[in-house]
Structures are given as C-alpha cells and as structure tokens.
Design a protein around this motif. Structure first.
Motif, short mmCIF file in Angstrom:
data_model
loop_
_atom_site.label_atom_id
_atom_site.label_comp_id
_atom_site.label_asym_id
_atom_site.label_seq_id
_atom_site.Cartn_x
_atom_site.Cartn_y
_atom_site.Cartn_z
N UNK A 188 0.83 -1.34 0.10
CA UNK A 188 -0.03 0.00 0.23
C UNK A 188 0.87 1.26 0.03
N UNK A 189 1.34 1.58 -1.08
CA UNK A 189 2.16 2.69 -1.17
C UNK A 189 1.56 3.91 -2.23
N UNK A 190 2.20 4.81 -2.49
CA UNK A 190 1.66 5.93 -3.33
C UNK A 190 1.08 5.59 -4.79
N UNK A 191 1.77 4.53 -5.33
CA UNK A 191 1.19 4.07 -6.70
C UNK A 191 0.11 3.37 -6.42
N UNK A 192 -0.02 2.61 -5.37
CA UNK A 192 -1.46 1.91 -5.08
C UNK A 192 -2.53 2.90 -4.80
N UNK A 193 -2.10 4.10 -4.09
CA UNK A 193 -3.15 5.04 -3.86
C UNK A 193 -3.39 5.87 -4.97
N UNK A 194 -2.60 5.91 -6.22
CA UNK A 194 -3.07 6.70 -7.35
C UNK A 194 -3.95 5.79 -8.04
N UNK A 195 -3.95 4.40 -8.07
CA UNK A 195 -4.91 3.63 -8.57
C UNK A 195 -6.24 3.75 -7.91
N UNK A 196 -6.27 3.72 -6.50
CA UNK A 196 -7.58 4.12 -5.86
C UNK A 196 -8.22 5.13 -6.16
N UNK A 197 -7.39 6.40 -6.20
CA UNK A 197 -7.97 7.54 -6.55
C UNK A 197 -8.54 7.80 -7.99
N UNK A 198 -7.97 7.04 -8.81
CA UNK A 198 -8.41 7.00 -10.28
C UNK A 198 -9.72 6.31 -10.28
N UNK A 199 -9.76 5.07 -9.63
CA UNK A 199 -11.16 4.20 -9.44
C UNK A 199 -11.96 4.98 -8.86
N UNK A 200 -11.91 5.80 -7.88
CA UNK A 200 -12.99 6.45 -7.06
C UNK A 200 -13.43 7.64 -8.05
N UNK A 201 -12.49 8.07 -8.82
CA UNK A 201 -12.90 9.42 -9.69
C UNK A 201 -13.94 8.77 -10.62
N UNK A 202 -13.56 7.75 -11.50
CA UNK A 202 -14.63 7.18 -12.36
C UNK A 202 -16.05 7.22 -11.78
#
Length: 228
Positions: A188-202
């Motif tokens: 659970x690092x910044x790269x994984x966080x980026x994925x979560x934020x992208x998914x939430x934005x969709x």
C-alpha cells in the motif's frame, strides 16, 4: 471493555495472542472454523474482528464479506497469505488492516489499538456528509451521487470519507495512507493510492478525465474541492 472476535485455527497462535490481548484488558471470543464463526457472530457483539484467511472449512474472505453485509466493525486480517493480490483483495472487500505472518507482537497490539481508536472516531462523526452532489450516509455505509446509489469497495468508501471529512484541505499521500491503511508499505504505497483515487474518480466525477471533486495539487497531494 472492548470485545475482540478472533477467528483462527492455529491453537498455539490462539493461546499466545489471546493471552497477550487479555493482558491489554480486551475480552476475547475465539472461533476456529467458518461455521463456528458465523454462529458466534450472529449471537455476539464485537468491537474488532481478527480473521485468518485460510480456515479448515473455507476462507476468511468469505466471512469478511458476510460481516460487511450487516456491520462496519473494524476487521483485521492476520494471515500467512502475503501476496500483493491477497492484501489488496482483503482491503477491497472490507478489511481495515492486513498483517502477514510472521509478525512482531508489539506491532500487532499497536495496530489493534489504532483500529479501535479510528472506529471510536468514526462512530462519533456526524451521521451524514453532503458535498458537491455526493452524499454519504455513514450509519448505512451508503453513498449517493445525485440520488443514485454508488457501488464502492470498502477501500474506496474509506478514501471518500477521508476526503469529505477534510474539505478543501490538501492531504499528502503519506497522510492519506497513514489514515486509511496500516499495511506493509511495499503493497500500500503512493502508486497503489493513485490507482484507488483513479477508480474512485470514475465513480464520483462527472468527467473523470477532468476531476472537479478530488483534485490533484501538484507536488503536495490531493484535496476535496468545494469551490467551483
């Protein structure tokens, strides 16, 4: 006294960790199978659930899904299943923390305390958050966009709650990660966080390619934007 529901089939681990948790003045209820756990869960009230993934008659993931149908109780996975896919799955289906074996007892106890503190804070929050056309009904764990209910994973729900609870405040990736997950930083690092934020934005943005609700603040982090 906080009540902990411990689902584990390893007797030596049960004895050792139960003793350590009782020394911290927690009350412990133990189940060794999925079937036993489901029966005890229906008849008990708990402040924290600790789940092994591999049980003699099924998976802790399945038990987690069933618990999440009716409860927002904090759930910690404690397991030897240490692949990245295992950890991400555990968080997405409703886990709040994921500890892999072997582990240090002091870290384990510290993370129990952290989960219980966060749960107390969440339970004291306002029952509803409403901003930018997004409504969170916290008691029901439901999210609506313009009256349409959204299908969010547990991780997406927690991420959205953190943003909406801190409107117009820039949150660094480190702040977000420390508030949401205590898992191994290799997963659970910044790269994984980026994925979560992208998914939430969709799911919450009108145009995910041009986000207006969760905005990126260059070199600083992200914020929930209430100024249009």
């Amino acid at each position: 006294m906080k009540r902990i529901f411990f689902v584990e089939d390893d007797l030596s681990l049960i004895h050792g960790l139960s003793f350590a948790m009782k020394k911290q003045e927690y009350e412990i209820e133990v189940a060794r199978t999925n079937l036993e756990a489901e029966t005890l869960w229906k008849n008990g009230t708990y402040d924290l659930v600790i789940l092994d993934v591999s049980l003699p008659d099924g998976s802790g993931y399945d038990l987690c899904r069933k618990i999440r149908q009716t409860s927002k109780v904090p759930i910690m996975f404690l397991t030897a299943a240490d692949e990245e896919t295992d950890i991400i799955m555990g968080l997405d289906i409703g886990g709040d923390d994921y500890i892999t074996k072997p582990f240090k007892l002091a870290v384990f106890l510290s993370r129990i305390n952290a989960l219980l503190r966060r749960s107390d804070h969440f339970n004291q929050a306002e029952p509803e958050l409403n901003s930018n056309g997004i409504k969170m009904q916290l008691l029901k764990r439901e999210v609506y966009k313009k009256e349409e209910q959204l299908d969010l994973t547990a991780s997406e729900y927690k991420l959205l709650y953190l943003f909406m609870e801190n409107p117009d405040i820039v949150l660094s990736p480190e702040q977000i990660l420390s508030q949401l997950w205590d898992c191994d930083e290799n997963y659970i690092d910044s790269n994984t966080l980026t994925v979560y934020i992208r998914r939430l934005r969709t799911k919450i943005e009108d145009d995910p390619s041009k986000p207006q609700k969760i905005v990126t603040v260059r070199r600083m982090g992200y914020k929930w934007n209430t100024v249009n």
